[in-house]
Design a protein around this motif. Structure first.
Motif, PDB file in Angstrom:
ATOM      1  N   GLU A  50       0.777  -1.058  -0.071  1.00 21.83           N
ATOM      2  CA  GLU A  50       0.008   0.088  -0.019  1.00 21.83           C
ATOM      3  C   GLU A  50       0.800   1.253  -0.144  1.00 21.83           C
ATOM      4  O   GLU A  50       0.348   2.368  -0.581  1.00 21.83           O
ATOM      5  CB  GLU A  50      -1.009  -0.072   1.204  1.00 21.83           C
ATOM      6  CG  GLU A  50      -1.794  -1.065   0.974  1.00 21.83           C
ATOM      7  CD  GLU A  50      -2.884  -0.975   2.370  1.00 21.83           C
ATOM      8  OE1 GLU A  50      -2.861  -0.040   3.046  1.00 21.83           O
ATOM      9  OE2 GLU A  50      -3.724  -2.061   2.445  1.00 21.83           O
ATOM     10  N   GLU A 230      -8.531   4.648  -6.394  1.00 18.83           N
ATOM     11  CA  GLU A 230      -8.947   3.192  -5.783  1.00 18.83           C
ATOM     12  C   GLU A 230      -8.471   2.307  -7.245  1.00 18.83           C
ATOM     13  O   GLU A 230      -8.435   0.960  -6.714  1.00 18.83           O
ATOM     14  CB  GLU A 230     -10.474   3.013  -5.990  1.00 18.83           C
ATOM     15  CG  GLU A 230     -11.098   3.801  -4.577  1.00 18.83           C
ATOM     16  CD  GLU A 230     -12.614   3.725  -4.389  1.00 18.83           C
ATOM     17  OE1 GLU A 230     -13.361   3.558  -5.373  1.00 18.83           O
ATOM     18  OE2 GLU A 230     -13.077   3.723  -3.227  1.00 18.83           O
ATOM     19  N   ARG A 233      -5.058   1.457  -6.569  1.00 18.87           N
ATOM     20  CA  ARG A 233      -4.807   0.398  -5.255  1.00 18.87           C
ATOM     21  C   ARG A 233      -5.176  -0.847  -5.898  1.00 18.87           C
ATOM     22  O   ARG A 233      -4.401  -1.881  -5.062  1.00 18.87           O
ATOM     23  CB  ARG A 233      -5.853   1.067  -4.143  1.00 18.87           C
ATOM     24  CG  ARG A 233      -5.646   0.129  -2.855  1.00 18.87           C
ATOM     25  CD  ARG A 233      -6.875   0.595  -2.221  1.00 18.87           C
ATOM     26  NE  ARG A 233      -8.239  -0.034  -2.730  1.00 18.87           N
ATOM     27  CZ  ARG A 233      -9.587   0.235  -2.578  1.00 18.87           C
ATOM     28  NH1 ARG A 233      -9.790   1.154  -1.568  1.00 18.87           N
ATOM     29  NH2 ARG A 233     -10.349  -0.129  -3.283  1.00 18.87           N
ATOM     30  N   ASP A 234      -6.020  -1.412  -6.242  1.00 21.39           N
ATOM     31  CA  ASP A 234      -6.619  -2.450  -6.854  1.00 21.39           C
ATOM     32  C   ASP A 234      -5.607  -2.995  -7.816  1.00 21.39           C
ATOM     33  O   ASP A 234      -5.252  -4.255  -7.639  1.00 21.39           O
ATOM     34  CB  ASP A 234      -8.036  -2.488  -7.584  1.00 21.39           C
ATOM     35  CG  ASP A 234      -9.060  -2.180  -6.103  1.00 21.39           C
ATOM     36  OD1 ASP A 234      -8.921  -2.176  -5.257  1.00 21.39           O
ATOM     37  OD2 ASP A 234     -10.202  -1.844  -6.832  1.00 21.39           O
ATOM     38  N   THR A 237      -2.618  -4.027  -5.732  1.00 19.80           N
ATOM     39  CA  THR A 237      -2.797  -5.371  -5.281  1.00 19.80           C
ATOM     40  C   THR A 237      -2.449  -6.613  -6.070  1.00 19.80           C
ATOM     41  O   THR A 237      -1.995  -7.515  -5.701  1.00 19.80           O
ATOM     42  CB  THR A 237      -4.112  -5.505  -4.631  1.00 19.80           C
ATOM     43  OG1 THR A 237      -4.300  -4.326  -3.630  1.00 19.80           O
ATOM     44  CG2 THR A 237      -4.481  -6.849  -3.670  1.00 19.80           C
ATOM     45  N   TYR A 252      -1.815 -11.548   2.053  1.00 19.70           N
ATOM     46  CA  TYR A 252      -1.916 -11.676   0.486  1.00 19.70           C
ATOM     47  C   TYR A 252      -1.895 -12.856  -0.006  1.00 19.70           C
ATOM     48  O   TYR A 252      -0.636 -13.316   0.211  1.00 19.70           O
ATOM     49  CB  TYR A 252      -1.339 -10.535  -0.512  1.00 19.70           C
ATOM     50  CG  TYR A 252      -1.630  -9.101   0.012  1.00 19.70           C
ATOM     51  CD1 TYR A 252      -2.470  -8.322  -0.605  1.00 19.70           C
ATOM     52  CD2 TYR A 252      -0.821  -8.428   1.049  1.00 19.70           C
ATOM     53  CE1 TYR A 252      -2.718  -7.095  -0.279  1.00 19.70           C
ATOM     54  CE2 TYR A 252      -1.144  -7.173   1.399  1.00 19.70           C
ATOM     55  CZ  TYR A 252      -1.926  -6.368   0.429  1.00 19.70           C
ATOM     56  OH  TYR A 252      -2.302  -5.248   1.157  1.00 19.70           O
ATOM     57  N   ARG A 269      -8.314 -10.749 -14.118  1.00 20.35           N
ATOM     58  CA  ARG A 269      -8.232  -9.503 -13.113  1.00 20.35           C
ATOM     59  C   ARG A 269      -7.793  -8.447 -14.171  1.00 20.35           C
ATOM     60  O   ARG A 269      -8.340  -7.332 -13.865  1.00 20.35           O
ATOM     61  CB  ARG A 269      -7.444  -9.634 -12.196  1.00 20.35           C
ATOM     62  CG  ARG A 269      -8.213 -10.720 -10.980  1.00 20.35           C
ATOM     63  CD  ARG A 269      -9.256 -10.174 -10.310  1.00 20.35           C
ATOM     64  NE  ARG A 269      -8.788  -9.066  -9.399  1.00 20.35           N
ATOM     65  CZ  ARG A 269      -9.295  -7.687  -9.348  1.00 20.35           C
ATOM     66  NH1 ARG A 269     -10.058  -7.398 -10.309  1.00 20.35           N
ATOM     67  NH2 ARG A 269      -8.608  -6.893  -8.662  1.00 20.35           N
ATOM     68  N   LEU A 273      -9.559  -4.848 -14.712  1.00 20.95           N
ATOM     69  CA  LEU A 273      -8.804  -3.625 -14.293  1.00 20.95           C
ATOM     70  C   LEU A 273      -8.561  -2.636 -15.591  1.00 20.95           C
ATOM     71  O   LEU A 273      -8.772  -1.474 -15.406  1.00 20.95           O
ATOM     72  CB  LEU A 273      -7.603  -3.696 -13.364  1.00 20.95           C
ATOM     73  CG  LEU A 273      -7.473  -4.539 -12.433  1.00 20.95           C
ATOM     74  CD1 LEU A 273      -6.229  -5.220 -11.703  1.00 20.95           C
ATOM     75  CD2 LEU A 273      -8.371  -3.669 -11.052  1.00 20.95           C
TER      76      LEU A 273
END
Length: 294
Positions: A50, A230, A233-234, A237, A252, A269, A273
């Motif tokens: 993060e 956001e 951030r995703d 991750t 994680y 994913r 995104l």
């Protein structure tokens, strides 16, 4: 989260109650998004996943907290905002973002940011990289970029790199490749010409939407800024879950891209995104184009 302003363009005027409610909601949302980071910073603690959004991009939580209506919106009873930088007074007590002044005084920045957003939006996405840029950054190296162990160890990590075709298209990821990994990439990337290579399937290009919106602030509505944060951030991750690092102590689970199942999960994913990034680019550009046409 789906961008909040994609359904319809913003109104051209906001009453004092309307814009102050939006500004308050924005600040509350920003505080929630940065609460954990601020708490860790106060304790002097670091986070391998993060912290990236606050160190690599170097934008403080206060940047996220300040709401702007975006270009082309008049704020009624604007108060002190009429004196803010990049704002101009309208009538007796209104104000709006001085988008023309911004484009005039920061033309190079504006053209660069809009150019890369527009070029990326127009391109087809590529989904064959499998996040191997993080692996290439530690290939045949004793050093790692994060204070966490490698999931497969050094030799196992090197073997994964050697078993794949490196297809990185993003210079700001490629520039951190180890010297041994550089010639393994399909293309030798340079800073010059980055706009011609950027494509919407790239995770780092998706994270950079956040950077471009910050640079274009206050021409972009604050809601889109937080949507972009956001998204970044995703993306971060997924980036780290698919990396060679063992992040189990941080909660994680890995996306093991060295396996067929891991590759399938990564691409699924990655596609989601990428679509979010394209919606954000489309929303930002639509607002800027509408303002520039007036």
């Amino acid at each position: 989260m789906t961008p909040t302003l994609t359904a319809a363009p913003p109104p051209t005027r906001l009453s004092s109650d309307e814009w102050r409610d939006r500004a308050d909601a924005h600040a509350e949302r920003a505080d929630a998004l940065t609460a954990a980071h601020r708490a860790r910073s106060a304790r002097g603690q670091k986070h391998p996943v993060e912290d990236f959004l606050f160190t690599y991009y170097s934008y403080k939580p206060a940047v996220l907290r300040r709401w702007h209506p975006g270009a082309g919106v008049v704020l009624e009873e604007a108060g002190e905002r009429a004196g803010w930088r990049w704002y101009t007074a309208v009538g007796a007590d209104g104000a709006r973002v001085d988008d023309a002044g911004f484009r005039d005084q920061r033309g190079s920045l504006y053209r660069g940011a809009v150019g890369i957003l527009r070029a990326t939006l127009a391109r087809n996405a590529a989904f064959g990289c499998f996040g191997l840029h993080e692996w290439a950054m530690v290939y045949r190296s004793q050093a790692t970029r994060h204070a966490v162990p490698l999931r497969l160890g050094g030799p196992g990590t090197d073997a994964v790199v050697e078993a794949h075709d490196l297809r990185c298209t993003h210079f700001d990821a490629f520039r951190f490749f180890t010297p041994e990994a550089v010639p393994r990439n399909r293309d030798a990337l340079q800073r010059e010409g980055a706009e011609e290579r950027e494509q919407p399937g790239c995770l780092h290009a998706g994270m950079d939407v956040y950077k471009w919106i910050v640079k274009l602030s206050p021409l972009v509505p604050g809601e889109l800024l937080l949507d972009a944060f956001e998204l970044a951030r995703d993306i971060r991750t997924l980036d780290m879950r698919a990396s060679p690092y063992d992040l189990s102590d941080w909660g994680y689970s890995p996306v093991p891209i060295e396996t067929a199942e891991g590759k399938a999960e990564y691409v699924r994913r990655q596609r989601e995104l990428s679509e979010r990034g394209q919606r954000l680019r489309r929303s930002v550009l639509a607002g800027l184009d509408a303002a520039a046409a007036n």
